[in-house]
Design a protein around this motif. Sequence first.
Motif, short mmCIF file in Angstrom:
data_model
loop_
_atom_site.label_atom_id
_atom_site.label_comp_id
_atom_site.label_asym_id
_atom_site.label_seq_id
_atom_site.Cartn_x
_atom_site.Cartn_y
_atom_site.Cartn_z
N THR A 147 3.66 -2.19 2.03
CA THR A 147 3.84 -1.11 2.99
C THR A 147 4.65 -1.58 4.19
N VAL B 145 5.85 -1.10 7.96
CA VAL B 145 5.27 -0.50 9.16
C VAL B 145 6.34 -0.36 10.24
N ALA C 167 -0.40 4.97 12.27
CA ALA C 167 0.74 4.10 11.96
C ALA C 167 1.69 4.87 11.07
N VAL D 109 4.50 4.66 8.34
CA VAL D 109 4.84 3.66 7.34
C VAL D 109 5.68 4.29 6.23
N ASP E 265 -1.35 -0.05 2.00
CA ASP E 265 -1.81 0.88 3.02
C ASP E 265 -3.18 0.48 3.56
N VAL F 290 -3.11 -2.00 6.32
CA VAL F 290 -2.69 -1.44 7.60
C VAL F 290 -3.85 -0.73 8.28
#
Length: 257
Positions: free
Chosen positions: A3, A5, A41, A43, A85, A88
């Motif tokens: 992922t 970011v 977030a 992403v 994910d 995160v």
Amino acid sequence: MSTYVYGITAASDMSSLPEELGGVGEPARPVRVLTAGGLAAVVSDAPEGLRPKRRDLLAHQAVLSEMGTGRCVLPMRFGSVAPDDEAVTSVLAERAEHYRERLEALEGRVEYNVKGSHVEDAVLHRVMAENPEIRGMAEANRRAGGGSYEDKIRLGEMVAAAVQAREAEDAREVVHALEPLAAAVSDGPPSTGWLVNTSFLVDREAAEEFVTAVERARKDLPHLDLRVNGPLPPYSFVEPGPAEPASTTAGADAGAE
């Protein structure tokens, strides 16, 4: 799939992003929003073999610009990639207090990066003017038709040492001149050719005053080549982030020179 970011903001400030907004990669990866701990977030899937190509640098910056419309954002540096994910959202939850503090501290502020290097002829002139011993040896060598090999070596070593000492002093002078206009200061990694590489966190309302101070420093220190890059998202004042750069070759940030 790992992922990528882009940035973090308060979940209450993050509703949705334009459907046409694309992220890094070719074709552009669709961006999405992950939430946890009252934070959001932005992403996307991370493309394999990501490198700081112009298209991807601009895409990274475009996502951050869209995120920053009407809200404070903690920008991640180009190349920040998490395993997935879940990684995160886990970090968002674990570091929620830190990120909320950072969002509050960075509200209404931008980053300016200032780099400085010596103008070779000008700094040599200054070193000679400030050091009677060096001037005396240079004059003695001149009268002796250039001096012996040993004398030339000694003079060169003395000049090099004086220039090195001048580098440290000049770096301090630059930071000292600009620091009063900044809410925070962050030294960048040492970089070949630069005697100062420092980022300043500046209130948006004080941005013009800060740039004026840089111009004043240029005039006060004419033997320096000072370069200012900004306003930038406050990359240097976010850490620690939820992901590490995918590669050390990924560049300093999307707004770098």
